[in-house]
Design an enzyme around this catalytic site. Structure first.
Site, PDB file in Angstrom:
ATOM      1  N   ARG A 109     -13.295   4.719   5.619  1.00 17.61           N
ATOM      2  CA  ARG A 109     -12.050   5.402   5.282  1.00 17.61           C
ATOM      3  C   ARG A 109     -11.667   6.433   6.329  1.00 17.61           C
ATOM      4  O   ARG A 109     -10.507   6.612   6.637  1.00 17.61           O
ATOM      5  CB  ARG A 109     -12.218   6.079   3.917  1.00 17.61           C
ATOM      6  CG  ARG A 109     -11.089   7.017   3.571  1.00 17.61           C
ATOM      7  CD  ARG A 109     -11.001   7.243   2.088  1.00 17.61           C
ATOM      8  NE  ARG A 109     -10.989   5.979   1.378  1.00 17.61           N
ATOM      9  CZ  ARG A 109     -11.526   5.799   0.177  1.00 17.61           C
ATOM     10  NH1 ARG A 109     -12.128   6.791  -0.440  1.00 17.61           N
ATOM     11  NH2 ARG A 109     -11.472   4.627  -0.400  1.00 17.61           N
ATOM     12  N   TYR A 110     -12.659   7.118   6.852  1.00 15.92           N
ATOM     13  CA  TYR A 110     -12.401   8.175   7.833  1.00 15.92           C
ATOM     14  C   TYR A 110     -12.688   7.646   9.230  1.00 15.92           C
ATOM     15  O   TYR A 110     -13.465   6.714   9.391  1.00 15.92           O
ATOM     16  CB  TYR A 110     -13.296   9.381   7.512  1.00 15.92           C
ATOM     17  CG  TYR A 110     -13.032  10.002   6.165  1.00 15.92           C
ATOM     18  CD1 TYR A 110     -11.897  10.770   5.949  1.00 15.92           C
ATOM     19  CD2 TYR A 110     -13.910   9.823   5.112  1.00 15.92           C
ATOM     20  CE1 TYR A 110     -11.651  11.350   4.718  1.00 15.92           C
ATOM     21  CE2 TYR A 110     -13.674  10.400   3.870  1.00 15.92           C
ATOM     22  CZ  TYR A 110     -12.541  11.172   3.674  1.00 15.92           C
ATOM     23  OH  TYR A 110     -12.296  11.735   2.461  1.00 15.92           O
ATOM     24  N   ARG A 113     -16.753   8.146  10.336  1.00 20.06           N
ATOM     25  CA  ARG A 113     -17.912   8.007   9.459  1.00 20.06           C
ATOM     26  C   ARG A 113     -17.677   6.930   8.406  1.00 20.06           C
ATOM     27  O   ARG A 113     -16.542   6.656   8.034  1.00 20.06           O
ATOM     28  CB  ARG A 113     -18.253   9.328   8.790  1.00 20.06           C
ATOM     29  CG  ARG A 113     -17.104   9.990   8.051  1.00 20.06           C
ATOM     30  CD  ARG A 113     -17.321  11.510   8.054  1.00 20.06           C
ATOM     31  NE  ARG A 113     -16.384  12.223   7.216  1.00 20.06           N
ATOM     32  CZ  ARG A 113     -15.144  12.555   7.580  1.00 20.06           C
ATOM     33  NH1 ARG A 113     -14.680  12.177   8.751  1.00 20.06           N
ATOM     34  NH2 ARG A 113     -14.370  13.227   6.761  1.00 20.06           N
ATOM     35  N   CYS A 122     -29.660   2.146  -9.377  1.00 20.06           N
ATOM     36  CA  CYS A 122     -29.797   3.573  -9.587  1.00 20.06           C
ATOM     37  C   CYS A 122     -30.965   3.811 -10.530  1.00 20.06           C
ATOM     38  O   CYS A 122     -31.278   2.966 -11.366  1.00 20.06           O
ATOM     39  CB  CYS A 122     -28.528   4.149 -10.204  1.00 20.06           C
ATOM     40  SG  CYS A 122     -27.215   4.401  -8.993  1.00 20.06           S
ATOM     41  N   CYS A 126     -25.537   7.102 -14.668  1.00 14.49           N
ATOM     42  CA  CYS A 126     -24.781   8.278 -15.095  1.00 14.49           C
ATOM     43  C   CYS A 126     -23.557   7.799 -15.861  1.00 14.49           C
ATOM     44  O   CYS A 126     -22.839   6.914 -15.406  1.00 14.49           O
ATOM     45  CB  CYS A 126     -24.326   9.093 -13.892  1.00 14.49           C
ATOM     46  SG  CYS A 126     -25.668   9.658 -12.863  1.00 14.49           S
ATOM     47  N   CYS A 129     -20.253   7.892 -13.856  1.00 19.53           N
ATOM     48  CA  CYS A 129     -20.266   7.257 -12.530  1.00 19.53           C
ATOM     49  C   CYS A 129     -18.864   6.834 -12.092  1.00 19.53           C
ATOM     50  O   CYS A 129     -18.132   6.184 -12.838  1.00 19.53           O
ATOM     51  CB  CYS A 129     -21.174   6.034 -12.544  1.00 19.53           C
ATOM     52  SG  CYS A 129     -21.289   5.246 -10.924  1.00 19.53           S
ATOM     53  N   ARG A 131     -18.304   4.697  -9.828  1.00 18.71           N
ATOM     54  CA  ARG A 131     -18.354   3.250  -9.588  1.00 18.71           C
ATOM     55  C   ARG A 131     -18.778   2.526 -10.863  1.00 18.71           C
ATOM     56  O   ARG A 131     -19.488   1.534 -10.815  1.00 18.71           O
ATOM     57  CB  ARG A 131     -19.311   2.947  -8.438  1.00 18.71           C
ATOM     58  CG  ARG A 131     -18.921   3.670  -7.161  1.00 18.71           C
ATOM     59  CD  ARG A 131     -19.553   3.137  -5.889  1.00 18.71           C
ATOM     60  NE  ARG A 131     -19.139   3.983  -4.780  1.00 18.71           N
ATOM     61  CZ  ARG A 131     -19.945   4.892  -4.196  1.00 18.71           C
ATOM     62  NH1 ARG A 131     -21.195   5.024  -4.587  1.00 18.71           N
ATOM     63  NH2 ARG A 131     -19.475   5.647  -3.219  1.00 18.71           N
ATOM     64  N   ASP A 290     -13.126  11.653 -11.244  1.00 17.29           N
ATOM     65  CA  ASP A 290     -12.231  10.579 -10.819  1.00 17.29           C
ATOM     66  C   ASP A 290     -11.520   9.908 -11.996  1.00 17.29           C
ATOM     67  O   ASP A 290     -11.879  10.121 -13.147  1.00 17.29           O
ATOM     68  CB  ASP A 290     -13.031   9.514 -10.055  1.00 17.29           C
ATOM     69  CG  ASP A 290     -13.376   9.978  -8.656  1.00 17.29           C
ATOM     70  OD1 ASP A 290     -12.622  10.798  -8.107  1.00 17.29           O
ATOM     71  OD2 ASP A 290     -14.415   9.522  -8.123  1.00 17.29           O
ATOM     72  N   ASP A 327     -10.762  13.543  -5.036  1.00 21.14           N
ATOM     73  CA  ASP A 327     -10.782  12.325  -4.221  1.00 21.14           C
ATOM     74  C   ASP A 327      -9.508  11.572  -4.572  1.00 21.14           C
ATOM     75  O   ASP A 327      -9.312  11.147  -5.710  1.00 21.14           O
ATOM     76  CB  ASP A 327     -12.037  11.497  -4.516  1.00 21.14           C
ATOM     77  CG  ASP A 327     -12.598  10.872  -3.245  1.00 21.14           C
ATOM     78  OD1 ASP A 327     -11.804  10.603  -2.325  1.00 21.14           O
ATOM     79  OD2 ASP A 327     -13.819  10.658  -3.181  1.00 21.14           O
ATOM     80  N   LYS A 334     -10.852  12.762   0.356  1.00 19.96           N
ATOM     81  CA  LYS A 334     -11.060  14.013  -0.368  1.00 19.96           C
ATOM     82  C   LYS A 334     -10.021  15.054   0.036  1.00 19.96           C
ATOM     83  O   LYS A 334      -9.811  15.295   1.212  1.00 19.96           O
ATOM     84  CB  LYS A 334     -12.457  14.529  -0.077  1.00 19.96           C
ATOM     85  CG  LYS A 334     -13.546  13.578  -0.537  1.00 19.96           C
ATOM     86  CD  LYS A 334     -14.909  14.044  -0.108  1.00 19.96           C
ATOM     87  CE  LYS A 334     -15.971  13.048  -0.497  1.00 19.96           C
ATOM     88  NZ  LYS A 334     -15.937  11.832   0.365  1.00 19.96           N
TER      89      LYS A 334
HETATM   90  C1  LIG Z   1     -16.916  11.256   0.787  1.00 15.13           C
HETATM   91  C2  LIG Z   1     -16.826  10.135   1.689  1.00 15.13           C
HETATM   92  C3  LIG Z   1     -17.291  10.229   3.007  1.00 15.13           C
HETATM   93  C4  LIG Z   1     -17.905  11.471   3.556  1.00 15.13           C
HETATM   94  O1  LIG Z   1     -16.967  12.494   3.600  1.00 15.13           O
HETATM   95  P1  LIG Z   1     -17.387  13.938   4.124  1.00 15.13           P
HETATM   96  O2  LIG Z   1     -16.214  14.806   3.779  1.00 15.13           O
HETATM   97  O3  LIG Z   1     -17.620  13.808   5.579  1.00 15.13           O
HETATM   98  O4  LIG Z   1     -18.630  14.336   3.393  1.00 15.13           O
HETATM   99  C5  LIG Z   1     -17.144   9.135   3.820  1.00 15.13           C
HETATM  100  N1  LIG Z   1     -16.565   7.995   3.385  1.00 15.13           N
HETATM  101  C6  LIG Z   1     -16.100   7.882   2.127  1.00 15.13           C
HETATM  102  C7  LIG Z   1     -15.454   6.610   1.718  1.00 15.13           C
HETATM  103  C8  LIG Z   1     -16.209   8.942   1.237  1.00 15.13           C
HETATM  104  O5  LIG Z   1     -15.751   8.816  -0.009  1.00 15.13           O
END
Ligand SMILES: *Cc1c(COP(=O)(O)O)cnc(C)c1O
Length: 705
Positions: A109-110, A113, A122, A126, A129, A131, A290, A327, A334
């Protein structure tokens, strides 16, 4: 909590805990020493069928059986019949993780990362959850082959510098398997950091074994985020687990979910944050619950989270304050939220308030040496050598702020206002004079000058332009009108000999209302295209239709296919040729469309628009489906249309081609057309105003009729 007698030596064996995890009501009742009211049993069973139950004996041992209905441990592990109440806002996959999954096991998504779902198991399910849709999927642990596929994705995507192992819970994997995955991830040269998200320290602290710790140490730097939601989750066992992880040199963070009836209380939250920092765990995120299906009974208003932050910031250690995030549903990622601390501002001062309500001012500097950042570190006094590749393509608000980026606004797609803007320009008539005007091309186009006095038309088109704020008027007129247009401030942009009745020249006259409209942005590129296409014109050749293709003149019955072809090939176009009605109307009027077919598929088309009095024609609307390009279909269509024009005693044909299109300009040059000039920023193509080249040809007199 000592109500479960630790009668066996296996209690601290994590595998024993998992083997003896509770999955049904009866075992839960027995172990937790709770008797559920008989009238709820049927509904509870239905809930479990839908969203399965799985709890470790350890986590059950933390429940207070005397007051289980209000117990935060109980509420996190035991189903509520409210899970089957579907709220209107519920979404199975609210974060669109499945949509942002470029390959199995990865959510990307980002920019830098990724989430790598290395485990789908798990230690406990939870109840809250996010998911939940996947909980209890009977899939096996991801196979090596699948993990390797994920690793390949990371290797290919060199912008990924942070890999977040998640799941499920990565600590549900065997030590050997986890060791292998960490080794493989760490081998990737561009991966700088690895993180693990786990709830094991909370629900199965015995999983943190000396052997696991040794493996984790080996793969430093490694960050771990855990998931404590309530102070009651700190037991002797979990404290030991946290201490051993911290002693192993692993930075620890915690992600808490704000849950109604569990921790939606500023006092509980503060206690939780204190417990975390006492145990060397840095509160990282506080999540708004969520919108996943079945969680509606856990949701608080967002304002509860704001209140929690208000109660923490300033009131306690800064590093005990997590970032409150929502989120974004739909996969926006986020979004941090916090109370307002900036109350007002002027160019001199910013008015701020602190946690106590003290209102204060910060005086802005008078002599701040503001520098435009043009990405030239050599000219900057900060002497940084920034990595320009990484910094030169900003997104979002960062893009709007960047000095080196020209974007002045972010405009969402599909707003009514924007739809209106790109709506087709209207064609209108003033007497016998035909005009087109509108926001899309941001101009008035005098298509055909009728018998009305030129002075009168000049006044009318000028007021049309001024009233609508257009930046250009563009007029196609006979030479005899040229002087009057020039007197009125028009410039000739192109001229075509013998256009009207084979005797009088045609002139393209333009008047500009802004410097920007007048200035060609990519003048150099356009000049290069023109030069190149004229060089290639020397290789004149005859172009013929490859066999098994068919060329026909289109009739009304072909309108649907034609509209579809134009709709596919052109994202936007100055005339509505992707509309069947428009095609049918223009066919009936003065336009001939020609089609090239492969079997029954329409693969290319073009049109010839004849002037009202029939002395000249414009060759236009050339479209070829991408897979069929390179067959010289435009040349062939042009040849066919010239034949038709000649038969109708049309002597002059012309065309208007995108100035940056080497292909189209070369086509006309090769077919013997003469360059007549450029129309600056004339036509909206793909919502950008483009400059257009005018080409013409004089056709031979037809010998046969
Ligand atoms: C939360 C999340 C991350 C990590 O986000 P950070 O703000 O860097 O902790 C990476 N990918 C996805 C899809 C996420 O939901």
């Amino acid at each position: 909590m000592h109500h479960i007698p630790v009668a066996n030596n296996n209690w601290k064996d994590w595998k024993w805990q998992l083997k003896n995890s509770v999955h049904d009501l009866e075992s839960f009742e027995r172990l937790a020493k709770i008797q559920f009211p008989p009238d709820t049993i049927a509904e509870l069973k239905k809930t479990i069928e839908h969203f399965p139950l799985s709890v470790t004996p350890y986590y059950i041992s933390l429940i207070d059986p005397e007051n289980y209905e209000n117990d935060p441990i109980f509420k996190q592990c035991f189903p509520s019949i409210k899970e089957l109440d579907i709220a209107s806002a519920d979404i199975a996959d609210p974060l669109s993780e499945d949509m942002d999954s470029p390959t199995h096991l990865i959510t990307h998504r980002y920019p830098d990362r990724i989430l790598f779902h290395v485990s789908n198991q798990c230690a406990m399910y939870c109840r809250h959850c996010t998911r939940k849709r996947k909980v209890g999927d009977k899939d096996q642990i991801p196979k090596k082959k699948e993990i390797i596929q994920g690793l390949e994705y990371i290797k290919r995507n060199t912008t990924v510098r942070d890999v977040l192992l998640s799941g499920g819970d990565p600590f549900m994997l065997s030590d050997e398997y986890l060791d292998w995955i960490l080794t493989e991830v760490k081998k990737i040269p561009h991966v700088e950091v690895v993180r693990i998200g786990t709830r094991v320290p909370v629900v199965l602290p015995y999983r943190i074994t000396p052997n696991l710790l040794n493996i984790l140490k080996k793969h430093s730097p490694l960050w771990i985020n855990t998931h404590f939601n309530h102070p009651r989750e700190f037991s002797r066992a979990s404290l030991t687990a946290l201490a051993s992880l911290a002693d192993a040199g692993i930075p620890l963070g915690n992600q808490t979910v704000l849950l109604a009836g569990v921790n939606d209380c500023v006092f509980i939250m503060k206690k939780l944050m204190h417990k975390l920092v006492q145990n060397r765990v840095r509160p990282y995120y506080l999540y708004q619950c969520d919108l996943s299906t079945g969680l509606s009974h856990f949701r608080t208003p967002i304002s509860k989270g704001i209140e929690v932050i208000e109660s923490l910031r300033g009131h306690t250690s800064g590093f005990a304050v997590p970032t409150f995030v929502v989120d974004a549903p739909g996969g926006g990622g986020k979004i941090p939220l916090m109370p307002q601390y900036q109350l007002s501002s002027s160019p001199n001062k910013v008015v701020l308030r602190n946690f106590e309500g003290v209102i204060t001012t910060y005086e802005e500097p008078r002599d701040y040496d503001y520098r435009q950042c043009d990405l030239d570190c050599h000219s900057c006094k900060l002497f940084l050598k920034a990595d320009m590749q990484a910094n030169s393509s900003p997104v979002g608000i960062k893009k709007l702020l960047a000095d080196f980026d020209d974007e002045i606004s972010l405009i969402p797609h599909g707003t009514e206002r924007m739809e209106k803007r790109i709506a087709e320009d209207a064609i209108i008539q003033i007497g016998r004079t035909i005009l087109q005007h509108g926001k899309k091309n941001d101009r008035v186009y005098l298509m055909h000058l009728g018998t009305e006095p030129v002075e009168k038309i000049l006044v009318q088109i000028e007021s049309l332009a001024l009233n609508n704020g257009y930046s250009k008027i563009f007029a196609k007129v006979p030479h005899s009108a040229r002087a009057l247009f020039e007197e009125d401030g028009y410039l000739a942009e192109a001229a075509i000999p013998n256009m009207y009745n084979g005797t009088e020249d045609g002139v393209f006259m333009s008047k500009f209302y802004s410097e920007a409209r007048k200035t060609v942005r990519n003048a150099e590129q356009c000049a290069e295209v023109l030069q190149n296409c004229q060089q290639q014109a020397s290789e004149k050749a005859v172009f013929s239709l490859p066999h098994d293709y068919l060329l026909t003149r289109a009739n009304v019955a072909n309108a649907p296919e034609l509209a579809k072809l134009y709709g596919t090939v052109f994202k936007s176009y100055p005339f509505p040729i992707h509309q069947e009605d428009y095609l049918v109307e223009t066919m009936a009027d003065n336009t001939e469309y020609y089609c090239i077919w492969k079997n029954a598929q329409l693969v290319a088309a073009a049109s010839m628009e004849k002037s009202p009095e029939g002395s000249y024609a414009e060759m236009t609307d050339f479209a070829v489906i991408p897979e069929f390009r390179g067959n010289k279909f435009s040349h062939i269509l042009l040849g066919r249309m010239e034949k038709s024009a000649a038969k109708q005693h049309i002597r002059t044909v012309f065309t208007i081609a995108r100035a940056i299109s080497l292909g189209m300009n070369t086509c006309f040059a090769q077919c013997g057309y003469v360059y007549a000039g450029m129309l600056r920023n004339n036509t909206s193509i793909d919502n950008e105003l483009e400059s257009m080249n005018v080409w013409y040809a004089t056709l031979p007199v037809a010998k046969h009729l």
